[in-house]
Design an enzyme around this catalytic site. Structure first.
Site, PDB file in Angstrom:
ATOM      1  CG  HIS A  16      -6.119 -14.395   2.038  1.00 19.15           C
ATOM      2  ND1 HIS A  16      -6.679 -15.640   1.795  1.00 19.15           N
ATOM      3  CD2 HIS A  16      -5.186 -14.199   1.070  1.00 19.15           C
ATOM      4  CE1 HIS A  16      -6.102 -16.162   0.712  1.00 19.15           C
ATOM      5  NE2 HIS A  16      -5.202 -15.302   0.252  1.00 19.15           N
ATOM      6  CG  PHE A  17      -0.605  -9.886   1.393  1.00 22.63           C
ATOM      7  CD1 PHE A  17      -0.241  -8.688   1.973  1.00 22.63           C
ATOM      8  CD2 PHE A  17      -0.339 -10.082   0.046  1.00 22.63           C
ATOM      9  CE1 PHE A  17       0.392  -7.701   1.223  1.00 22.63           C
ATOM     10  CE2 PHE A  17       0.292  -9.114  -0.710  1.00 22.63           C
ATOM     11  CZ  PHE A  17       0.656  -7.916  -0.117  1.00 22.63           C
ATOM     12  CG  HIS A  18      -6.347  -8.118   0.083  1.00 18.18           C
ATOM     13  ND1 HIS A  18      -6.486  -8.556   1.392  1.00 18.18           N
ATOM     14  CD2 HIS A  18      -7.057  -6.977   0.005  1.00 18.18           C
ATOM     15  CE1 HIS A  18      -7.260  -7.711   2.053  1.00 18.18           C
ATOM     16  NE2 HIS A  18      -7.620  -6.735   1.241  1.00 18.18           N
ATOM     17  CG  MET A  19      -0.963  -5.058  -4.619  1.00 19.00           C
ATOM     18  SD  MET A  19       0.090  -4.077  -3.520  1.00 19.00           S
ATOM     19  CE  MET A  19       1.656  -4.934  -3.742  1.00 19.00           C
TER      20      MET A  19
END
Ligand SMILES: [Zn+2]
Length: 153
Positions: free
Chosen positions: A109-112
């Site tokens: 799950h992409f996260h910055m």
């Protein structure tokens, strides 16, 4: 694309859990927008370390649609503004780890990451790493930032 096959399933994803839950305090969710959520990292590199993530369970930055790209960047900028205003850091690290090999703690799950930095804070790490100290720091950070990063007015 090995990292996609190794990606964390949606069922085991703390970002999806937080997005689906209504208990923002337990999950340290400080803001929600149409396409994204903003939450504190429970295992912070530093105090104030937060995560901006699309609500959708997508692994790679290239899978974000245009609305998600816009919101992720907008919320990253506004996170910097809010943390600067509330916590007066001297600098920031901003970034994302794509794939296990790059150090992604949650590769599915992409996260910055938004990590505030203070002069000399490398010495601070053993303090925030202390299990007894950390929950209080997270609650304090939550109180400072909660509700300040919602949809654009
Ligand atoms: Zn997810």
């Amino acid at each position: 694309m090995e990292y996609i096959s190794q990606a964390v399933a949606k069922e085991d994803c703390f970002i999806c859990d937080a997005a689906a839950s209504e208990d923002d305090e337990t999950n340290f969710v400080i803001g929600r927008t149409e396409h994204c959520i903003i939450l504190l990292n429970k295992y912070p590199y530093n105090t104030g370390h937060l995560i901006v993530s699309p609500r959708r369970h997508v692994a790679d930055i290239t899978e974000l649609n245009q609305a998600e790209r816009d919101e992720v960047m907008d919320l990253t900028v506004r996170s910097v503004e809010q943390i600067r205003s509330e916590m007066q850091p001297h600098g920031f690290n901003l970034g994302a780890n794509l794939g296990d090999v790059a150090g992604a703690g949650l590769p599915g799950h992409f996260h910055m990451h938004v990590v505030p930095r203070w002069t000399g804070d490398t010495n601070f790490m053993p303090v925030v790493g202390d299990a007894k100290v950390l929950p209080e720091l997270l609650k304090e950070t939550f109180r400072k930032l909660q509700g300040k990063l919602g949809p654009r007015p």
